[in-house]
Motif scaffolding. Sequence first.
Motif, mmCIF file in Angstrom:
data_model
loop_
_atom_site.group_PDB
_atom_site.id
_atom_site.type_symbol
_atom_site.label_atom_id
_atom_site.label_comp_id
_atom_site.label_asym_id
_atom_site.label_seq_id
_atom_site.Cartn_x
_atom_site.Cartn_y
_atom_site.Cartn_z
ATOM 1 N N ARG A 125 71.911 -61.377 41.284
ATOM 2 C CA ARG A 125 71.015 -60.976 40.187
ATOM 3 C C ARG A 125 69.917 -60.092 40.762
ATOM 4 O O ARG A 125 69.631 -60.168 41.965
ATOM 5 N N PRO A 126 69.301 -59.288 39.942
ATOM 6 C CA PRO A 126 68.214 -58.437 40.434
ATOM 7 C C PRO A 126 67.061 -59.282 40.962
ATOM 8 O O PRO A 126 66.695 -60.290 40.354
ATOM 9 N N ARG A 127 66.510 -58.870 42.075
ATOM 10 C CA ARG A 127 65.381 -59.567 42.707
ATOM 11 C C ARG A 127 65.716 -61.038 42.976
ATOM 12 O O ARG A 127 64.895 -61.937 42.753
ATOM 13 N N GLY A 128 66.922 -61.266 43.432
ATOM 14 C CA GLY A 128 67.329 -62.624 43.796
ATOM 15 C C GLY A 128 66.575 -63.124 45.023
ATOM 16 O O GLY A 128 65.884 -62.361 45.704
ATOM 17 N N ASP A 129 66.725 -64.405 45.307
ATOM 18 C CA ASP A 129 66.011 -65.008 46.444
ATOM 19 C C ASP A 129 66.325 -64.259 47.741
ATOM 20 O O ASP A 129 67.467 -63.850 47.984
ATOM 21 N N MET A 130 65.317 -64.135 48.570
ATOM 22 C CA MET A 130 65.502 -63.600 49.916
ATOM 23 C C MET A 130 64.667 -64.435 50.881
ATOM 24 O O MET A 130 63.479 -64.663 50.637
ATOM 25 N N ARG A 131 65.299 -64.916 51.920
ATOM 26 C CA ARG A 131 64.553 -65.631 52.965
ATOM 27 C C ARG A 131 64.750 -64.890 54.280
ATOM 28 O O ARG A 131 65.876 -64.579 54.656
ATOM 29 N N ILE A 132 63.655 -64.631 54.952
ATOM 30 C CA ILE A 132 63.699 -63.978 56.258
ATOM 31 C C ILE A 132 63.197 -64.983 57.288
ATOM 32 O O ILE A 132 62.124 -65.566 57.125
#
Lengths: 202, 126
Positions: A125-132
């Motif tokens: 989905r647009p702007r889905g979760d991101m973990r760095i």
Amino acid sequence: MIHLHDKVVLRVGLVAVVAATAGVAAAAAMATSQAPPAPVRPGDARAQLDAIKRYAEQSDPLVRAAGADPAAARPLGRDDRGMTIRAVDGRAARCVLTSDGTSFCATPEQVRRGQSLHIRNDCSRPRGDMRITVVLPASAVSAQLAYGVGAGAPMTVAGGVAWIDARTPAAGDATPVEIRARDRGGRLLPAIPIPGGFCPAD
Amino acid sequence: MWITSVNAHPRRRRARAVASLATVAVLSFVSAAYAFYDEDYGGSTVSAGGGYVESSGAHAFVFNSTAIANSGYLACQLLTKSGTYNLVDHGYGQCTQNATPDDYKWARGYNQSGSTTVVYGYAKTN
């Protein structure tokens, strides 16, 4: 009195039970009798993947392939979504484990070269979760996720590891470009670049 | 005749029960063995900056792992081609990811390094 037909049925049944038991036992033995693999030469990708495959039926196979015991990992904290971040040292790498099953390892050489990060993106989905998540140089005490413009976002730092929860950039959004870590004296350490390509497509 | 009659001899009923259980055990074991699927994919040269290798089909993959020959930046991906599921993990050298078996997903490994190199992949179901 057991009829001949029943004796045959009974024998067939017993043979089947023995065969099934032996099959299950053999499968279990295959899963548990694997000897620890020999250290894999850096850069030998096929051997690295084979080492991971050996542990594919267990948790954190990449960590196990690096010679580390996931059960020995010490908790460092939680991310904003409630996932526990843990770390453990392997033969030649520090490994970071997250309770959603994500794990990665970084050697001292990778840390020195700024290649010690892991990024997870939900691209459904647009702007889905991101973990760095990144293994920091030993002297780092703080870290910031820097975007192309404007102020960066502070990362949580514990046990030589930094992490941050963000959103996968959509078209037109500011994109994270690097991680800037500082030592105790506030000096900026070499930047850790973020290569991009968060949601590769056909 | 596998239906146990209430009038059958107790030993006959026991024999049939044992045979029935054995059949269930064998069928369960065989079906479990056939349900499992794993696949080595890739192993071919992939262009720099986003070329990828892919599994031969979509399966209920729960694990995907990739490795890149030049130790550079890569991604592993599990996705449905409709886009309802699309999980991407990035790292250097190797990458692993887990998923639930809910969807029939493709497994991919991307070369996100700066040079053409070989990418290997492995994916499996439960």
